[in-house]
Design an enzyme around this catalytic site. Structure first.
Site, PDB file in Angstrom:
ATOM      1  N   LYS A 121      34.380  27.576  37.544  1.00 36.09           N
ATOM      2  CA  LYS A 121      32.838  27.992  37.760  1.00 36.09           C
ATOM      3  C   LYS A 121      31.932  27.134  36.840  1.00 36.09           C
ATOM      4  O   LYS A 121      30.754  26.985  37.209  1.00 36.09           O
ATOM      5  CB  LYS A 121      32.893  29.343  37.609  1.00 36.09           C
ATOM      6  CG  LYS A 121      33.312  29.954  39.323  1.00 36.09           C
ATOM      7  CD  LYS A 121      33.161  31.398  39.516  1.00 36.09           C
ATOM      8  CE  LYS A 121      33.823  31.717  40.655  1.00 36.09           C
ATOM      9  NZ  LYS A 121      34.357  33.180  40.532  1.00 36.09           N
ATOM     10  N   LYS A 205      42.107  26.121  47.608  1.00 38.99           N
ATOM     11  CA  LYS A 205      42.239  27.362  48.144  1.00 38.99           C
ATOM     12  C   LYS A 205      41.140  27.592  49.301  1.00 38.99           C
ATOM     13  O   LYS A 205      40.260  27.103  49.204  1.00 38.99           O
ATOM     14  CB  LYS A 205      41.974  28.319  46.941  1.00 38.99           C
ATOM     15  CG  LYS A 205      42.181  29.670  47.161  1.00 38.99           C
ATOM     16  CD  LYS A 205      41.917  30.694  45.947  1.00 38.99           C
ATOM     17  CE  LYS A 205      40.296  30.867  45.948  1.00 38.99           C
ATOM     18  NZ  LYS A 205      40.038  31.828  45.097  1.00 38.99           N
ATOM     19  N   LYS A 208      35.907  32.016  50.939  1.00 37.18           N
ATOM     20  CA  LYS A 208      34.560  32.380  51.699  1.00 37.18           C
ATOM     21  C   LYS A 208      33.293  31.601  51.060  1.00 37.18           C
ATOM     22  O   LYS A 208      32.536  31.192  51.636  1.00 37.18           O
ATOM     23  CB  LYS A 208      34.581  33.868  51.539  1.00 37.18           C
ATOM     24  CG  LYS A 208      34.329  34.299  50.105  1.00 37.18           C
ATOM     25  CD  LYS A 208      34.214  35.947  50.129  1.00 37.18           C
ATOM     26  CE  LYS A 208      35.147  36.547  49.031  1.00 37.18           C
ATOM     27  NZ  LYS A 208      35.405  37.962  49.354  1.00 37.18           N
TER      28      LYS A 208
HETATM   29  P1  TYM Z   1      38.451  38.004  45.478  1.00 38.06           P
HETATM   30  O1  TYM Z   1      37.171  39.018  46.167  1.00 38.06           O
HETATM   31  O2  TYM Z   1      38.140  36.775  45.277  1.00 38.06           O
HETATM   32  O3  TYM Z   1      39.609  38.181  46.548  1.00 38.06           O
HETATM   33  C1  TYM Z   1      40.178  39.318  46.995  1.00 38.06           C
HETATM   34  C2  TYM Z   1      41.684  39.277  47.362  1.00 38.06           C
HETATM   35  O4  TYM Z   1      41.986  38.095  47.991  1.00 38.06           O
HETATM   36  C3  TYM Z   1      42.864  37.420  47.220  1.00 38.06           C
HETATM   37  N1  TYM Z   1      42.740  35.925  47.875  1.00 38.06           N
HETATM   38  C4  TYM Z   1      43.665  35.158  48.463  1.00 38.06           C
HETATM   39  N2  TYM Z   1      44.821  35.399  48.444  1.00 38.06           N
HETATM   40  C5  TYM Z   1      45.699  34.341  48.909  1.00 38.06           C
HETATM   41  N3  TYM Z   1      44.928  33.100  49.275  1.00 38.06           N
HETATM   42  C6  TYM Z   1      43.732  32.967  49.372  1.00 38.06           C
HETATM   43  N4  TYM Z   1      43.153  31.726  49.723  1.00 38.06           N
HETATM   44  C7  TYM Z   1      43.135  33.966  48.812  1.00 38.06           C
HETATM   45  N5  TYM Z   1      41.643  34.038  48.284  1.00 38.06           N
HETATM   46  C8  TYM Z   1      41.445  35.447  48.127  1.00 38.06           C
HETATM   47  C9  TYM Z   1      42.472  37.419  45.672  1.00 38.06           C
HETATM   48  O5  TYM Z   1      43.623  37.168  45.109  1.00 38.06           O
HETATM   49  C10 TYM Z   1      42.456  38.913  45.640  1.00 38.06           C
HETATM   50  O6  TYM Z   1      43.468  39.508  45.604  1.00 38.06           O
HETATM   51  N6  TYM Z   1      38.679  39.587  40.779  1.00 38.06           N
HETATM   52  C11 TYM Z   1      38.813  39.996  42.187  1.00 38.06           C
HETATM   53  C12 TYM Z   1      38.431  41.499  42.563  1.00 38.06           C
HETATM   54  C13 TYM Z   1      38.595  42.283  41.813  1.00 38.06           C
HETATM   55  C14 TYM Z   1      39.847  42.722  41.329  1.00 38.06           C
HETATM   56  C15 TYM Z   1      39.635  44.031  40.571  1.00 38.06           C
HETATM   57  C16 TYM Z   1      41.339  42.691  42.074  1.00 38.06           C
HETATM   58  C17 TYM Z   1      37.772  42.920  40.811  1.00 38.06           C
HETATM   59  N7  TYM Z   1      38.519  44.166  40.383  1.00 38.06           N
HETATM   60  C18 TYM Z   1      40.981  44.925  40.072  1.00 38.06           C
HETATM   61  C19 TYM Z   1      42.368  43.470  41.714  1.00 38.06           C
HETATM   62  C20 TYM Z   1      42.103  44.668  40.741  1.00 38.06           C
HETATM   63  C21 TYM Z   1      38.396  38.883  43.148  1.00 38.06           C
HETATM   64  O7  TYM Z   1      37.541  38.214  42.877  1.00 38.06           O
HETATM   65  O8  TYM Z   1      38.904  38.767  44.340  1.00 38.06           O
END
Ligand code: TYM
Length: 345
Positions: A121, A205, A208
């Site tokens: 990023k 990947k 969104k």
């Molecule tokens: P975020 O909001 O980007 O995504 C949420 C979850 O979706 C999964 N994900 C995917 N899995 C497979 N293929 C993809 N293309 C894909 N895009 C997103 C992510 O791996 C995630 O599991 N940092 C985290 C949010 C967070 C979190 C936490 C997660 C904050 N605190 C504590 C677990 C535990 C995030 O930005 O996810």
């Protein structure tokens, strides 16, 4: 400490999703689908809408509120049951920010600098302009998890490094203070589609934040849109191979097979056994039917739930109270371990 003397931690799942835009098929297959399964597998399950993480990049306040409710609707529509799982938004439990601060003082700059999402990023020319919160983001994520002494964290591939950092923070805290207070959490990265790729480029990947809406399937897309995006997905002219190794060097083909397997509950081998020798002209309509059958009911239910935002807010408020009841004693004990005076009545 000997193995026998180590405290046993209750089997507890924590995971979160950012309310920073719509939900994608990647979020569904990589995270939410597994959240729902784990709810019924003997774990205590806690799922969060991480609104404090979302504001590490600019969010319009009204849009953030709507997206948080929409994410809650997505959780519920996909099958999370507030009677079985705790569902809440992060900012309603203030201990997340408090423990995040303590962990900012445990985590090392060098560890944070090595986070690949941070590097990705900030590799552009605007690196000086990103928020300080974006740098500290993984330390807040560690706080989310450890505030509940969570033992298991279901996530997609892209979050693996952040869960590993969480383990490092727990181990350093325990070591520095001579305690066995925080568990060493396990990432749960399971299923046929732990890394769903863009429909326009199989090496990127599905996200969104991709500028092209054709690159992703949103959980709010209607049946025609889902079918059109799959029909137009980038592929190659070869037929599907007989075995998995035939998908090496064919990222787009592999991605569609993975999505099919994850949606149908079949193994990738079984998908290839059924479609080997067929081209994408035959495979894509089958995948579109499957995707529509799986996602359209979720999208319809999300729309219905969004008609009653007060009910969503009520569920989140109740979830926050239940989450706080677990988090507060762990936070208080953390303050004591660190050496803070706690003398308020
Ligand atoms: P975020 O909001 O980007 O995504 C949420 C979850 O979706 C999964 N994900 C995917 N899995 C497979 N293929 C993809 N293309 C894909 N895009 C997103 C992510 O791996 C995630 O599991 N940092 C985290 C949010 C967070 C979190 C936490 C997660 C904050 N605190 C504590 C677990 C535990 C995030 O930005 O996810």
């Amino acid at each position: 400490m000997t193995e026998a003397a180590k405290p046993a931690f209750k089997k507890r799942v924590f995971s979160g999703i950012q309310p920073s835009g719509g939900l994608t098929l990647g979020n569904y297959l990589g995270a939410i689908k597994r959240f729902v399964e784990m709810q019924n597998e003997g774990f205590e399950t806690i799922y969060c809408m991480v609104d404090l993480h979302a504001i590490t990049v600019w969010q319009n306040p009204e849009a953030l509120r709507r997206q948080t409710r929409e994410l809650a609707a997505g959780y519920l529509a996909a099958g999370l049951d507030p009677a079985k799982s705790i569902l809440f938004n992060q900012s309603q439990v203030s201990a997340h920010a408090e423990l995040g601060w303590v962990f900012n003082c445990v985590a090392r700059m060098g560890w944070m600098n090595r986070m690949t999402q941070w590097k990705d990023k900030t590799s552009g020319k605007d690196a000086e302009k990103v928020s300080l919160g974006l740098f500290a983001y993984p330390s807040l994520m560690a706080a989310d998890i450890l505030l509940y002494h969570a033992t298991h964290v279901p996530v997609g591939e892209d979050q693996k490094q952040h869960v590993e950092l969480t383990r490092d923070i727990a181990a350093k805290f325990n070591h520095d203070y001579g305690v066995e207070f925080f568990p060493i959490t396990e990432p749960v990265i399971e299923g046929a589609a732990t890394r769903v790729m863009s429909l326009r480029d199989g090496t990127k990947k599905m996200s969104k934040s991709d500028p092209s809406d054709m690159s992703r399937i949103n959980l709010t897309d209607d049946a025609d849109t889902i079918a059109k995006k799959i029909r137009k997905a980038k592929t190659d002219p070869e037929p599907l191979p007989e075995d998995i190794s035939g998908l090496d060097d064919r990222p787009e083909a592999r991605n569609l097979v993975n999505i099919y397997a994850a949606l149908s509950g079949m193994t990738k081998e079984a998908v290839l056994a059924e479609y080997a020798g067929q081209g994408f002209g035959a495979f894509k309509p089958k995948l579109a039917d499957l995707a529509v059958a799986s996602l359209a009911p979720i999208s319809a239910e999300m729309g219905r739930l969004m008609q009653d935002p007060a009910e969503i807010d009520r569920i989140l408020g109740e979830g926050a109270e239940r989450a706080d009841a677990i988090a507060r004693p762990i936070m208080e004990r953390t303050y004591e371990i660190v050496g803070m005076i706690r003398s308020r009545g």
